[in-house]
Design a protein around this motif. Structure first.
Motif, PDB file in Angstrom:
ATOM      1  N   GLU A 215      -5.755  -0.396  -2.962  1.00 41.52           N
ATOM      2  CA  GLU A 215      -4.984   0.685  -2.363  1.00 41.52           C
ATOM      3  C   GLU A 215      -3.638   0.191  -1.860  1.00 41.52           C
ATOM      4  N   ASP A 216      -2.603   0.983  -2.096  1.00 44.35           N
ATOM      5  CA  ASP A 216      -1.324   0.788  -1.440  1.00 44.35           C
ATOM      6  C   ASP A 216      -1.420   1.494  -0.092  1.00 44.35           C
ATOM      7  N   ARG A 217      -1.418   0.743   0.997  1.00 44.58           N
ATOM      8  CA  ARG A 217      -1.685   1.324   2.313  1.00 44.58           C
ATOM      9  C   ARG A 217      -0.610   2.308   2.752  1.00 44.58           C
ATOM     10  N   ARG A 218       0.589   2.184   2.231  1.00 42.51           N
ATOM     11  CA  ARG A 218       1.658   3.089   2.636  1.00 42.51           C
ATOM     12  C   ARG A 218       1.560   4.443   1.944  1.00 42.51           C
ATOM     13  N   SER A 219       1.172   4.452   0.685  1.00 39.93           N
ATOM     14  CA  SER A 219       1.197   5.701  -0.080  1.00 39.93           C
ATOM     15  C   SER A 219      -0.181   6.280  -0.363  1.00 39.93           C
ATOM     16  N   GLY A 220      -1.174   5.430  -0.533  1.00 36.23           N
ATOM     17  CA  GLY A 220      -2.474   5.897  -0.995  1.00 36.23           C
ATOM     18  C   GLY A 220      -2.670   5.707  -2.483  1.00 36.23           C
ATOM     19  N   ALA A 221      -1.649   5.221  -3.200  1.00 36.53           N
ATOM     20  CA  ALA A 221      -1.778   4.956  -4.630  1.00 36.53           C
ATOM     21  C   ALA A 221      -2.818   3.874  -4.869  1.00 36.53           C
ATOM     22  N   LEU A 222      -3.409   3.870  -6.069  1.00 38.31           N
ATOM     23  CA  LEU A 222      -4.405   2.881  -6.458  1.00 38.31           C
ATOM     24  C   LEU A 222      -3.963   2.177  -7.730  1.00 38.31           C
TER      25      LEU A 222
END
Length: 690
Positions: A215-222
């Motif tokens: 997970e990208d903690r800033r955006s929520g992207a995976l």
């Protein structure tokens, strides 16, 4: 230079391209309905005709884009493909929406991209052919091989789930790979003369993938974590164990497996479910299309049983029987009986052998979803995805062991091997005169009624006259015929709400429904020619999941909201997104139902929709995204900060080939379409629908 096909293919039953029917289900819609029993018919049906105004409105947002042609569009700039085009429908939602569904709905369109609401962003998590195992090469469309594909993400991803991991910011993604489109996979594909390498590559592209995602903690992207120790591929040649009461039956023995307990591979894995103990359930659906030469079978009883499961004729589309005798029923008559089961996989143990649970019955499982009853027993629901087939549930004998330890998981994986298998029978509650085929609601304001779960078998005990327990499990459709189960309109995903316990059934469509006669209307079939499908809500008696009685109502009757015979749980129809052909369903953290579609008949691409099932906004359908040309929306996962969908078979449009693609998603101009998983998140990092 590649040429691009028109956006709209020739008309075909169910809204699909003929290419889809050819590769996904072996042209099931062109064959006789396998269920020829005299049972009463159930399932909502929809008028064949749509208002022209509704069709034009559904397609208006995409008319200019469609005129530009597929080659003029690209997925290379996904942030531009947002709901700025939704202005035509935004006003219908000015009154607000349920928590978790507060977004500007995406307008119906024909854009070759994943189109998301304004204020949202998206990215691709993983594509067909991306390497996930150590030593697997990067995807090379011109140099595909079985060895490479066995270490790469499979084709036509369907069911998805995300499971927790102890590793910071990581989750475990599991995906089904339903089927292969060889004409869209291999350059110079010769359907009459497939090679062994192409065939074995297709075997390796089926099955399931287990992939760790970060997970990208800033955006929520995976993003996929390649070559992680938990990553795994399960294919059409992986080893499986048959478990439960039919394991070892003479009906399951073959020359390669005289014990009737060990199977190679899993096929046509469609939807699925996640168990409370951390495993996944995967449904084997249109398995019949892989088995050849049913027409050469001489034994009349065996031939009739094959026909009930849709097996007929000689050679198959893919011609796998040329390379392995187990796909030839005239040589291996029982091999086909080893498919059509619910598969259970422990994704936390990459060395574990997955199982096929015979106690859940054999049919075209769309998937299976479980809930734990108040007394600790497990209840599993499943639909048989065929026109006029049935809805089932299974109630375990044993109780769940709490906890997520490996020992608890191993024990809980035995729960689906002992218990009682049931099939559903429905009854309406309105006078027959009020169900006249017009689709008009009866005087009580709903299409609704009561029902019963009819027991079929428990362990070695059969409750079906003239059938042994083993025969009930292996030929479950025939058992349903004998006990008078209610014929449904392609029951696909079946999911209990984690908040209310009510069960929601996606019934995709059935254009064979008639106004009168043996397949005519009743309260649960209020209109003929079910072109758009519906969603049924089922409430178990006393709220007890193990009960043998239930109440039901049609929660949604899909189609053009301007068609007076559509229904959205009583919500004003000028305040909903048009929806057609519901397929997979899931729930968000707020208890809203999310519905993905397959074969939209309203002139737009398939999509993902959210709908509140309780409160003041009950029945307000809102479209969250659409998928590219020729694609189906599958396997939705809705978490607090992200939405994932499987974009299955992009570019699957009649006449398309590898050389002449009908889509360039996900990589843009000059590339071939690749089934992939898309992830959507709020641009500002806030929760979905807030």
């Amino acid at each position: 230079m590649r040429k691009f096909l028109p956006l709209i293919s020739s008309p075909h039953p169910g809204g699909r391209a003929a290419l889809t029917c050819r590769y996904r289900c072996g042209d099931a819609c062109f064959h006789e309905v396998p269920n020829t029993s005299g049972n009463a018919y159930l399932g909502d049906v929809i008028t064949e005709s749509l208002s022209r105004r509704g069709i034009l409105r559904a397609g208006a947002a995409a008319t200019v884009i469609a005129a530009a042609g597929a080659g003029a569009l690209s997925a290379a700039a996904p942030r531009a493909q947002t709901a700025t085009r939704a202005a035509a429908t935004a006003g219908t939602f000015a009154g607000g929406a349920a928590r978790g569904l507060r977004f500007t709905p995406v307008a119906p369109n024909l854009i070759d991209a994943v189109v998301v609401p304004e204020g949202y962003e998206q990215g691709v998590v993983i594509r067909w052919g991306d390497p996930i195992l150590r030593g697997a090469p990067a995807f090379d469309p011109d140099n595909q091989s079985a060895a490479a594909q066995a270490g790469q993400f499979g084709y036509n991803n369907d069911f998805l789930t995300l499971l927790p991991l102890a590793e910071r910011g990581r989750q475990l993604l599991v995906a089904n790979h339903e089927y292969t489109d060889e004409v869209l996979m291999f350059a110079g594909w010769d359907a009459a003369n497939p090679t062994r390498e192409q065939t074995e590559t297709a075997w390796a592209a089926h099955g399931l993938s287990v992939v760790v995602v970060q997970e990208d903690r800033r955006s929520g992207a995976l993003t996929a974590v390649t070559r992680h120790q938990l990553n795994r591929r399960i294919t059409a040649t992986s080893e499986f164990r048959l478990t439960g009461p039919a394991a070892g039956s003479d009906l399951l023995k073959t020359s390669a497996d005289p014990t009737g307990t060990k199977v190679l591979g899993t096929l046509n894995n469609c939807a699925g479910g996640t168990t409370p103990w951390g495993t996944i359930l995967s449904g084997e659906e249109n398995f019949n299309q892989y088995f050849a030469n049913a027409g050469a079978v001489l034994d009349p009883e065996h031939k009739a049983r094959l026909a009930r499961y849709g097996l007929a004729g000689a050679a198959t589309e893919r011609k796998w029987e040329r390379f392995d005798d187990r796909f030839d029923v005239s040589k291996e008559p029982n091999e086909v009986n080893r498919f059509g089961w619910v598969v259970e996989v422990d994704p936390y143990d990459p060395d574990s052998v997955p199982v096929k649970h015979t106690a859940l019955g054999r049919f075209k499982h769309e998937g299976a979803n479980v809930r734990i009853a108040a007394d600790g027993r497990v209840v599993a629901y499943s639909g048989d995805d065929e026109r006029f087939d049935y809805l089932y549930k299974f109630v375990s004998s044993k109780r769940v062991k709490p906890g997520q330890s490996p020992a608890a998981r191993r024990y809980n994986m035995t729960l689906l091997d002992e218990g009682t298998l049931y099939v559903a029978k429905f009854t309406g509650d309105s006078p027959a005169a009020e169900i006249d085929g017009s689709g008009k609601l009866p005087s009580d304001g709903e299409f609704d009624g009561s029902g019963e779960w009819i027991p079929l078998a428990s362990g070695d005990t059969s409750f079906v006259e003239g059938m042994s327990a083993e025969e009930v499990y292996v030929y479950t459709r025939l058992a349903g015929d004998k006990v008078g189960a209610t014929k449904m309109d392609r029951p696909e995903d079946v999911e209990p709400s984690p908040r209310t316990g009510k069960v929601y059934v996606a019934l995709t469509n059935n254009t064979k429904r008639t106004a009168t006669g043996a397949t005519g209307v009743d309260e649960a079939n209020p209109r003929p020619a079910n072109k758009h499908g519906q969603v049924l809500e089922l409430t178990e008696a006393r709220g007890d999941a193990t009960a043998e009685r239930f109440a039901w109502r049609l929660f949604l009757v899909a189609g053009d909201p301007n068609d007076p015979t559509t229904y959205f749980a009583g919500f004003p129809k000028d305040k909903v997104s048009p929806i057609s052909c519901p397929d997979n369903v899931t729930f968000d953290v707020h208890g809203n139902l999310w519905i993905s579609t397959d074969g939209n008949q309203l002139g737009s691409h398939d999509g993902l929709f959210g709908v509140a099932v309780t409160g003041r906004y009950e029945g307000q359908v809102k479209q969250f995204l659409t998928v590219p040309h020729g694609a189906e929306t599958c396997g939705p996962v809705v978490q607090e900060r992200r939405v994932l969908v499987s974009v299955q078979h992009p570019g699957e449009i009649d006449g398309a080939t590898t050389e002449n693609p009908a889509s360039t998603w996900p990589d843009g101009p000059g590339t071939m379409p690749r089934p992939s998983i898309a992830c959507v998140w709020r641009a500002d990092g806030a929760p979905i629908g807030s």
